[in-house]
Design an enzyme around this catalytic site. Sequence first.
Site, PDB file in Angstrom:
ATOM      1  CE  LYS A  43      55.394   4.904  24.897  1.00  0.00           C
ATOM      2  NZ  LYS A  43      55.107   6.151  24.162  1.00  0.00           N
ATOM      3  CB  CYS A 125      50.414  11.901  20.534  1.00  0.00           C
ATOM      4  SG  CYS A 125      51.111  10.528  19.638  1.00  0.00           S
ATOM      5  CB  SER A 189      57.119  14.147  16.886  1.00  0.00           C
ATOM      6  OG  SER A 189      56.050  13.403  17.357  1.00  0.00           O
ATOM      7  N   GLY A 214      63.897  15.090  15.986  1.00  0.00           N
ATOM      8  CA  GLY A 214      65.325  15.164  15.690  1.00  0.00           C
ATOM      9  C   GLY A 214      65.729  16.522  15.117  1.00  0.00           C
ATOM     10  N   GLY A 262      65.147  14.264  23.352  1.00  0.00           N
ATOM     11  CA  GLY A 262      64.601  12.940  23.063  1.00  0.00           C
ATOM     12  C   GLY A 262      65.442  12.172  22.070  1.00  0.00           C
TER      13      GLY A 262
HETATM   14  C1  LIG Z   1      60.269   7.257  19.939  1.00  0.00           C
HETATM   15  C2  LIG Z   1      59.560   8.486  20.445  1.00  0.00           C
HETATM   16  C3  LIG Z   1      58.497   8.349  21.324  1.00  0.00           C
HETATM   17  C4  LIG Z   1      57.842   9.477  21.807  1.00  0.00           C
HETATM   18  N1  LIG Z   1      56.815   9.315  22.696  1.00  0.00           N
HETATM   19  C5  LIG Z   1      56.224  10.424  23.235  1.00  0.00           C
HETATM   20  C6  LIG Z   1      55.243  10.284  24.247  1.00  0.00           C
HETATM   21  O1  LIG Z   1      54.924   9.180  24.712  1.00  0.00           O
HETATM   22  N2  LIG Z   1      54.658  11.426  24.709  1.00  0.00           N
HETATM   23  C7  LIG Z   1      54.989  12.684  24.260  1.00  0.00           C
HETATM   24  O2  LIG Z   1      54.440  13.673  24.740  1.00  0.00           O
HETATM   25  N3  LIG Z   1      55.961  12.831  23.326  1.00  0.00           N
HETATM   26  C8  LIG Z   1      56.578  11.741  22.817  1.00  0.00           C
HETATM   27  N4  LIG Z   1      57.566  11.892  21.880  1.00  0.00           N
HETATM   28  C9  LIG Z   1      57.946  13.261  21.432  1.00  0.00           C
HETATM   29  C10 LIG Z   1      59.160  13.778  22.206  1.00  0.00           C
HETATM   30  O3  LIG Z   1      58.901  13.877  23.584  1.00  0.00           O
HETATM   31  C11 LIG Z   1      59.592  15.160  21.662  1.00  0.00           C
HETATM   32  O4  LIG Z   1      58.552  16.092  21.856  1.00  0.00           O
HETATM   33  C12 LIG Z   1      59.954  15.132  20.182  1.00  0.00           C
HETATM   34  O5  LIG Z   1      60.569  13.905  19.847  1.00  0.00           O
HETATM   35  C13 LIG Z   1      60.881  16.275  19.785  1.00  0.00           C
HETATM   36  O6  LIG Z   1      62.091  16.243  20.529  1.00  0.00           O
HETATM   37  P1  LIG Z   1      63.461  15.539  19.986  1.00  0.00           P
HETATM   38  O7  LIG Z   1      63.684  16.061  18.607  1.00  0.00           O
HETATM   39  O8  LIG Z   1      64.504  15.919  20.984  1.00  0.00           O
HETATM   40  O9  LIG Z   1      63.192  14.064  19.985  1.00  0.00           O
HETATM   41  C14 LIG Z   1      58.252  10.779  21.387  1.00  0.00           C
HETATM   42  C15 LIG Z   1      59.334  10.906  20.508  1.00  0.00           C
HETATM   43  C16 LIG Z   1      59.986   9.785  20.037  1.00  0.00           C
HETATM   44  C17 LIG Z   1      61.152   9.971  19.109  1.00  0.00           C
END
Ligand SMILES: Cc1cc2nc3c(=O)[nH]c(=O)nc-3n(C[C@H](O)[C@H](O)[C@H](O)COP(=O)(O)O)c2cc1C
Length: 302
Positions: A43, A125, A189, A214, A262
């Site tokens: 994280k 972020c 995201s 997602g 993620g």
């Molecule tokens: C609950 C949650 C917390 C996240 N926290 C971080 C974070 O601390 N740092 C970061 O760079 N990305 C963070 N992300 C983004 C993910 O690393 C990723 O880039 C994004 O969710 C897209 O991928 P996915 O669709 O597989 O989740 C977070 C995503 C989620 C869902």
Amino acid sequence: MLKTQLCGIKLKNPLMLAAGVLGSHASSLNWILKSGAGAVVSKSFSKEPNDGYRNPTTVAVEGGIINAIGLSSPGVEAFIDELESVNRIIGKSIASIYGANPEEFAYVAGKVEDLVDIIELNVSCPHAMEGYGASIGQNPELTRNVVKAVKEAVDIPILAKLTPNVTDILEIAVAAEEGGADGLTLINSLGPGMKIDIVTGNPILANKFGGMSGPAIKPIAVRCVYDVYEGTEIPIVGVGGIRNYTDVIEFLYAGASAVQIGTSIMYEGPEIFGRITSDLEDFIEESEFNSISDMVGFAHKE
Ligand SMILES: Cc1cc2nc3c(=O)[nH]c(=O)nc-3n(C[C@H](O)[C@H](O)[C@H](O)COP(=O)(O)O)c2cc1C
């Protein structure tokens, strides 16, 4: 068969845990590594502790989830204890860090450099406090300066993780490359988005708005990888909506050398890594490809 490498770091396969999901403790990071991931990303953490936003911080929506955690972090000193216990024999460890300025990023990177294989810079972020996260990564100059400061501070490879919430992601990617990034992670995201409770009439998230992740964001992530692959020379890590081996193949063809997962871990658990690696092996065995690296950028052929 799935062995590959990223920025000179050997990976047993191209699948990684994405930052922010099950990434706060060594125990869960090791669980993900034992489940078959080639690498785990922590994280995001910062120099000083930060409480983040109040609950609720996540809400499920059609096609994914919206989160506004607010970059909660126990601070680098506390995170060092966790990183020291990550089992780097079974897979690689990546630290995701954030800060308000180049000096803070460089300080945190220097503190953990000896404990991880790669550092990922979160300049993306979408729900961070003003001055953090995407407010850096939406500006090429600020992005270049953060990357440059970290590059000067550490000897291990650095990835710049970028936001899709810009007019031209290639412009930011080029700035990160000029700053000295060894690779790029695309994408954080998307958003911000929101969900309203129709019974109370209130936004559900305490922060009202949050980043969307997602399956629904996958086409945007694949397009970002495709665009950036055309205009940069450094390796790309693709992330956004991966659920199956076919999604991984799309990202590889678009130009990613590795991928991160993620949100799908929330649907399926860490078992997703074993399932996708096994399906990917079957695919390669029956395909014209001999390795993961053969597949990278395949969609760019004439
Ligand atoms: C609950 C949650 C917390 C996240 N926290 C971080 C974070 O601390 N740092 C970061 O760079 N990305 C963070 N992300 C983004 C993910 O690393 C990723 O880039 C994004 O969710 C897209 O991928 P996915 O669709 O597989 O989740 C977070 C995503 C989620 C869902």
